[in-house]
Design a protein around this motif. Structure first.
Motif, PDB file in Angstrom:
ATOM      1  N   UNK A  27       0.818  -1.212   0.000  1.00 19.98           N
ATOM      2  CA  UNK A  27       0.000   0.000   0.000  1.00 19.98           C
ATOM      3  C   UNK A  27       0.854   1.264   0.000  1.00 19.98           C
ATOM      4  N   UNK A  28       2.111   1.143  -0.371  1.00 17.57           N
ATOM      5  CA  UNK A  28       2.983   2.319  -0.425  1.00 17.57           C
ATOM      6  C   UNK A  28       2.687   3.131  -1.682  1.00 17.57           C
ATOM      7  N   UNK A  29       3.407   4.216  -1.844  1.00 19.47           N
ATOM      8  CA  UNK A  29       3.177   5.087  -3.003  1.00 19.47           C
ATOM      9  C   UNK A  29       3.671   4.419  -4.288  1.00 19.47           C
ATOM     10  N   UNK A  30       3.168   4.930  -5.386  1.00 19.37           N
ATOM     11  CA  UNK A  30       3.539   4.388  -6.690  1.00 19.37           C
ATOM     12  C   UNK A  30       5.036   4.553  -6.948  1.00 19.37           C
ATOM     13  N   UNK A  31       5.601   5.686  -6.545  1.00 18.11           N
ATOM     14  CA  UNK A  31       7.025   5.924  -6.766  1.00 18.11           C
ATOM     15  C   UNK A  31       7.892   4.973  -5.953  1.00 18.11           C
ATOM     16  N   UNK A  32       7.478   4.664  -4.738  1.00 20.07           N
ATOM     17  CA  UNK A  32       8.216   3.692  -3.934  1.00 20.07           C
ATOM     18  C   UNK A  32       8.190   2.333  -4.619  1.00 20.07           C
ATOM     19  N   UNK A  33       7.030   1.960  -5.140  1.00 16.76           N
ATOM     20  CA  UNK A  33       6.913   0.676  -5.827  1.00 16.76           C
ATOM     21  C   UNK A  33       7.788   0.629  -7.071  1.00 16.76           C
ATOM     22  N   UNK A  34       7.777   1.708  -7.858  1.00 15.02           N
ATOM     23  CA  UNK A  34       8.597   1.746  -9.066  1.00 15.02           C
ATOM     24  C   UNK A  34      10.084   1.725  -8.736  1.00 15.02           C
ATOM     25  N   UNK A  35      10.471   2.443  -7.699  1.00 12.09           N
ATOM     26  CA  UNK A  35      11.876   2.463  -7.300  1.00 12.09           C
ATOM     27  C   UNK A  35      12.332   1.074  -6.851  1.00 12.09           C
ATOM     28  N   UNK A  36      11.547   0.434  -6.006  1.00 15.88           N
ATOM     29  CA  UNK A  36      11.898  -0.901  -5.524  1.00 15.88           C
ATOM     30  C   UNK A  36      11.965  -1.895  -6.673  1.00 15.88           C
ATOM     31  N   UNK A  37      11.015  -1.804  -7.590  1.00 18.99           N
ATOM     32  CA  UNK A  37      10.992  -2.712  -8.726  1.00 18.99           C
ATOM     33  C   UNK A  37      12.188  -2.497  -9.642  1.00 18.99           C
ATOM     34  N   UNK A  38      12.541  -1.246  -9.910  1.00 19.33           N
ATOM     35  CA  UNK A  38      13.658  -0.993 -10.821  1.00 19.33           C
ATOM     36  C   UNK A  38      14.999  -1.383 -10.199  1.00 19.33           C
ATOM     37  N   UNK A  39      15.166  -1.131  -8.907  1.00 12.57           N
ATOM     38  CA  UNK A  39      16.431  -1.506  -8.256  1.00 12.57           C
ATOM     39  C   UNK A  39      16.575  -3.025  -8.190  1.00 12.57           C
TER      40      UNK A  39
END
Length: 92
Positions: A27-39
């Protein structure tokens, strides 16, 4: 011994892929999800390519180029995402 180390690197890469994907359900923000996914995708892909490098040492120039491209493109993508998510340095 090299084969075992190669398979361990490939397995670690797959674990990174699944680990990064698991954060998409949170349930975190979209940017946190994208950052975690890309890293995690970057680290997983580099680990897999390194495992392939241990399997095929004669292909090292191409695999090293792949590792460098992965690191550069995914870093640049992170900066683009961060810039696009901000207001571009403008105070509204």
């Amino acid at each position: 011994m090299i084969n075992v180390l190669s398979y361990i690197c490939i397995f670690i890469g797959i674990i990174f892929w699944f680990w990064g994907t698991s954060f998409l359900l949170g349930k975190r923000s979209l940017l946190f999800k994208l950052h975690t996914l890309s890293v995690s995708d970057t680290l997983g892909s580099i680990s897999i390519v390194f495992g392939l490098l241990l399997q095929r040492p004669r292909e090292w120039p191409l695999l090293i180029l792949g590792i460098i491209c992965l690191a550069m493109w995914n870093t640049m993508l992170g900066y683009v995402l961060a810039y696009c998510s901000s207001n571009g340095g403008k105070d509204d």
